[in-house]
Scaffold this motif. Structure first.
Motif, PDB file in Angstrom:
ATOM      1  N   TRP A   1       0.833  -1.208   0.000  1.00 54.11           N
ATOM      2  CA  TRP A   1       0.000   0.000   0.000  1.00 54.11           C
ATOM      3  C   TRP A   1       0.865   1.255   0.000  1.00 54.11           C
ATOM      4  N   LEU A   2       1.925   1.253   0.813  1.00 48.73           N
ATOM      5  CA  LEU A   2       2.803   2.409   0.922  1.00 48.73           C
ATOM      6  C   LEU A   2       3.487   2.677  -0.411  1.00 48.73           C
ATOM      7  N   TRP A   3       3.947   1.611  -1.047  1.00 48.50           N
ATOM      8  CA  TRP A   3       4.593   1.766  -2.353  1.00 48.50           C
ATOM      9  C   TRP A   3       3.610   2.343  -3.369  1.00 48.50           C
ATOM     10  N   GLU A   4       2.376   1.918  -3.301  1.00 50.06           N
ATOM     11  CA  GLU A   4       1.344   2.442  -4.195  1.00 50.06           C
ATOM     12  C   GLU A   4       1.129   3.942  -3.980  1.00 50.06           C
TER      13      GLU A   4
ATOM     14  N   ILE B   1      10.686   8.134  -5.991  1.00 51.88           N
ATOM     15  CA  ILE B   1      12.051   7.916  -6.483  1.00 51.88           C
ATOM     16  C   ILE B   1      12.218   6.529  -7.104  1.00 51.88           C
ATOM     17  N   ARG B   2      11.129   5.974  -7.579  1.00 53.45           N
ATOM     18  CA  ARG B   2      11.237   4.657  -8.207  1.00 53.45           C
ATOM     19  C   ARG B   2      12.288   4.660  -9.326  1.00 53.45           C
ATOM     20  N   SER B   3      12.316   5.746 -10.136  1.00 51.36           N
ATOM     21  CA  SER B   3      13.242   5.803 -11.253  1.00 51.36           C
ATOM     22  C   SER B   3      14.697   5.812 -10.800  1.00 51.36           C
ATOM     23  N   ASN B   4      14.937   6.336  -9.596  1.00 53.54           N
ATOM     24  CA  ASN B   4      16.306   6.386  -9.091  1.00 53.54           C
ATOM     25  C   ASN B   4      16.840   5.009  -8.737  1.00 53.54           C
TER      26      ASN B   4
END
Length: 316
Positions: A289-292, A301-304
């Protein structure tokens, strides 16, 4: 030797804390004579005096002081464990989360109703714990912390980059001050967060020492909530991460001034989630849930960390 009863030890600890049998009895919802009898029986059993009776107060003797100090943490641990088990009544699950206060109050708590709606049988208990700790020596299931890198030796998940900070003040302050250029800020009160003394100097200049000294002047506040309230109250201009004042801006309490930093590429650290080596079901649901929620944020910062899987370990 048989151990004393928990009832007697609880009464001893409360009486020591308040230096009063009367106040201990009030908190434990028993009579004062019951407290007195239990402590007298405890003294008889141990063969030492635990209290000195001075006027209307009771004061621990040296033996009593040492005994209470040694049993206090254990009593608190028993109380926490009991509350935890009781909270699971009816199939409830509990997550003990350590989290930095600013992230909790400004970002996480406003979103928690969404988690509760999706997982009504999971309770998230929050504890302020900004410093590094080891999970084996703590009661926590997970921790959200701020830094430049993951905790060494812990399973970690990147959440959000804090992003650049922006100058912010109340609309009324800007209406009166009419700040149109960065140099005009130096003639206004600059509000500082004590834990980030270089926030304003860094915003103005990375290397001009004269300018940095000027930007260091102004009142300092220990907590993020204090500096934002000071800005809302019209005491000056704060430089704060934009992601942490979305709600205040939306409600019209603060406005971000349209001014560019001398170092626009500069940003703060990142928020990470660390967890125990084995990710339990309830914690995994919370992490998902937190990641969502982070994925829906513009500063995720998923792309990082594109080279890493969603739940890959960042432990070193």
């Amino acid at each position: 030797m048989r151990l004393p009863s928990l009832t007697a030890l609880q009464m001893l600890e409360r009486a020591a804390r308040f230096e009063s049998f009367t106040r201990a009895a009030e908190e434990l919802k028993v009579t004062e004579s019951a407290v007195s009898r239990q402590i007298q029986a405890l003294e008889d059993r141990l063969g030492v005096s635990l209290f000195q009776r001075i006027s209307k107060r009771v004061v621990l003797t040296p033996d009593g002081d040492r005994y209470v100090r040694e049993i206090r943490n254990e009593l608190q641990a028993i109380e926490r464990a009991t509350k935890y088990i009781a909270s699971r009544a009816g199939g409830m699950e509990v997550i003990e989360l350590a989290v930095v206060p600013t992230f909790a109050t400004q970002w996480l708590i406003p979103r928690l109703p969404l988690f509760k709606e999706r997982h009504p049988r999971i309770i998230v208990n929050m504890h302020s714990r900004p410093e590094i700790f080891h999970f084996l020596d703590s009661p926590f299931d997970a921790a959200i912390y701020f830094g430049e890198a993951p905790w060494s030796g812990h399973e970690s998940i990147p959440l959000l980059s804090e992003g650049p900070s922006v100058p912010a003040c109340s609309p009324a302050f800007q209406f009166a001050a009419e700040i149109r250029a960065p140099e005009e800020l130096l003639r206004k009160p600059l509000l500082h967060l004590a834990s980030r003394p270089d926030a304003w100097p860094d915003w103005f200049s990375p290397d001009d020492e004269s300018l940095r000294r000027k930007a260091s002047i102004g009142p300092r506040y220990e907590l993020f909530s204090m500096v934002t309230r000071a800005a809302i109250g019209g005491l000056g201009v704060a430089v704060v991460p934009e992601m942490m004042i979305h709600d205040e801006i939306a409600r019209g309490l603060l406005m971000a001034l349209p001014l560019r930093s001398a170092a626009p590429g500069t940003s703060g650290g990142s928020y990470f989630l660390a967890h125990r080596p084995r990710l339990e079901g309830k914690v995994e649901l919370f992490v998902d849930w937190l990641w969502e929620q982070c994925a829906g944020d513009a500063k995720c910062i998923r792309s990082n960390f594109s080279s890493m899987g969603k739940k890959d370990s960042l432990a070193t």
